[in-house]
Design a protein around this motif. Sequence first.
Motif, short mmCIF file in Angstrom:
data_model
loop_
_atom_site.label_atom_id
_atom_site.label_comp_id
_atom_site.label_asym_id
_atom_site.label_seq_id
_atom_site.Cartn_x
_atom_site.Cartn_y
_atom_site.Cartn_z
N ARG A 24 0.60 -1.13 0.20
CA ARG A 24 -0.17 -0.09 0.44
C ARG A 24 0.63 1.38 0.02
O ARG A 24 1.87 1.66 0.89
N LEU A 25 0.31 2.12 -1.07
CA LEU A 25 1.38 3.43 -0.90
C LEU A 25 0.23 4.81 -1.05
O LEU A 25 -0.41 4.59 -1.32
N ASN A 26 1.08 5.72 0.04
CA ASN A 26 0.20 6.70 0.72
C ASN A 26 0.00 7.68 -0.55
O ASN A 26 1.31 8.27 -0.80
N LEU A 27 -0.69 7.97 -0.77
CA LEU A 27 -1.29 8.94 -1.85
C LEU A 27 -1.90 10.19 -0.57
O LEU A 27 -2.54 10.81 0.78
N LEU A 28 -0.73 11.36 -0.80
CA LEU A 28 -0.78 12.76 0.30
C LEU A 28 -0.21 13.93 -0.89
O LEU A 28 -0.35 14.24 -2.18
N LEU A 29 -0.68 15.60 -0.26
CA LEU A 29 -0.86 17.07 -0.60
C LEU A 29 0.37 16.68 -1.15
O LEU A 29 1.57 16.41 -0.20
N HIS A 30 0.63 17.28 -2.68
CA HIS A 30 1.95 17.88 -2.06
C HIS A 30 2.59 18.69 -1.70
O HIS A 30 3.94 18.46 -1.15
N SER A 31 1.92 19.42 -0.61
CA SER A 31 3.12 20.30 0.08
C SER A 31 3.11 19.73 1.44
O SER A 31 3.58 20.04 2.52
N GLN A 32 2.84 18.75 1.67
CA GLN A 32 2.83 17.22 2.74
C GLN A 32 3.72 16.47 2.17
O GLN A 32 3.57 15.26 2.97
N ARG A 33 4.22 16.50 1.09
CA ARG A 33 5.51 15.52 0.18
C ARG A 33 6.17 15.01 2.01
O ARG A 33 6.69 13.48 1.98
N ASP A 34 6.84 15.22 2.12
CA ASP A 34 8.08 14.75 3.38
C ASP A 34 6.90 15.01 4.74
O ASP A 34 8.05 14.46 5.45
N MET A 35 5.92 14.67 5.08
CA MET A 35 5.14 14.47 6.14
C MET A 35 5.25 12.78 7.26
O MET A 35 5.56 12.52 7.86
N LEU A 36 5.74 11.64 6.27
CA LEU A 36 6.36 10.64 6.77
C LEU A 36 7.80 10.07 6.83
O LEU A 36 7.94 9.19 6.80
N ALA A 37 8.77 11.44 6.43
CA ALA A 37 10.18 10.59 6.21
C ALA A 37 10.59 10.35 7.75
O ALA A 37 11.39 9.47 7.86
N ASP A 38 10.20 10.56 8.68
CA ASP A 38 10.66 10.01 10.04
C ASP A 38 10.09 9.09 10.53
O ASP A 38 10.56 8.19 11.50
N ASP A 98 -2.53 18.90 -7.21
CA ASP A 98 -1.64 19.11 -6.22
C ASP A 98 -1.45 17.40 -5.62
O ASP A 98 -0.82 17.36 -4.14
N ILE A 99 -2.19 15.98 -5.76
CA ILE A 99 -1.60 15.26 -4.82
C ILE A 99 -0.87 13.79 -5.30
O ILE A 99 -0.18 14.54 -6.71
#
Length: 297
Positions: A114-128, A203-204
């Motif tokens: 499963r791959l998460n889709l998210l807003l471009h402005s939050q692209r790095d939200m899952l980096a950690d 934006d996605i």
Amino acid sequence: MSAHNRLIFAVIICISSLFPPEIAVGKRYSIVVQADPHLDFARELCRTALEKAGIEAEFIPAPLCNERRQLDMLRRGLVQLDMMPVTPKRLHAARNGEILMIPVPLDRGMLGWRLNLLLHSQRDMLADVRSVEDLAKFTMGQGEGWMDVDLYEAVGIRTKQVRRWRDAEFVQQMKAGYFQLFPLGLEEALDYFLPHFQTIEPDIVADPYILVKYPWFRFPAVSAVAEDARALYEALQHGFDIMAQDGSFLEVFSHYKKLPPKSAFSERTVIEIPNPYYAYDLVSEKYRHLLYDPLRQ
């Protein structure tokens, strides 16, 4: 194989014995089939299986609907053949003889990545994010009635269900803060859904940091009460047996689907969560070589 899955297979085998071969070779069948655009590969696999069994079929598209409605239509014979993911309700319907499933992984098991889709402005939200506990800090959007909701909620990940999503309607809910993530199967997201969504909502984007993995399969299922149910089920089962051995399953799949590059897996953190309803051995042993494991192959 788990005791639970042995029971499922025993029921499937018992049901199949109630349907002796009634394949009318050379007869042209008209079959009402699930018509979601991203499932053209699954329809062609089923069409090829029927051809291998000597059946020529015309596929008539069924109306698009959500998973709950799809199962209801299959139970009632309004749809004769579909290719939805295996859910607890579908397993229950199979045990009750309402639908006839063939445990061949049409998506080669890719649906469970499963791959998460998210807003471009939050692209790095899952980096950690490195664990389920980290991921549980966020809320996932899911289609109404998807079994994935149960899996995520069971490990503490909050979800919000949306009724409409096929044309990126969920993006507006993301922008409103209703949820941050919308996971889909990796292959289907990259191949079909993300490009489609981006034509409507630029934006996605795809999250570059993690993948969630769990047992999740797409099996062909036949309505037990539809016209020609016996012939259709027997022919599909026979045809897929042939395709699994002669290489044509992989040929058809490769013609329609391009597997993601190995970097799509190796460059992301893989977070595995359990499926409380079934494990990988739900796929029949004779079809397991069709499963794709990017970390081994």
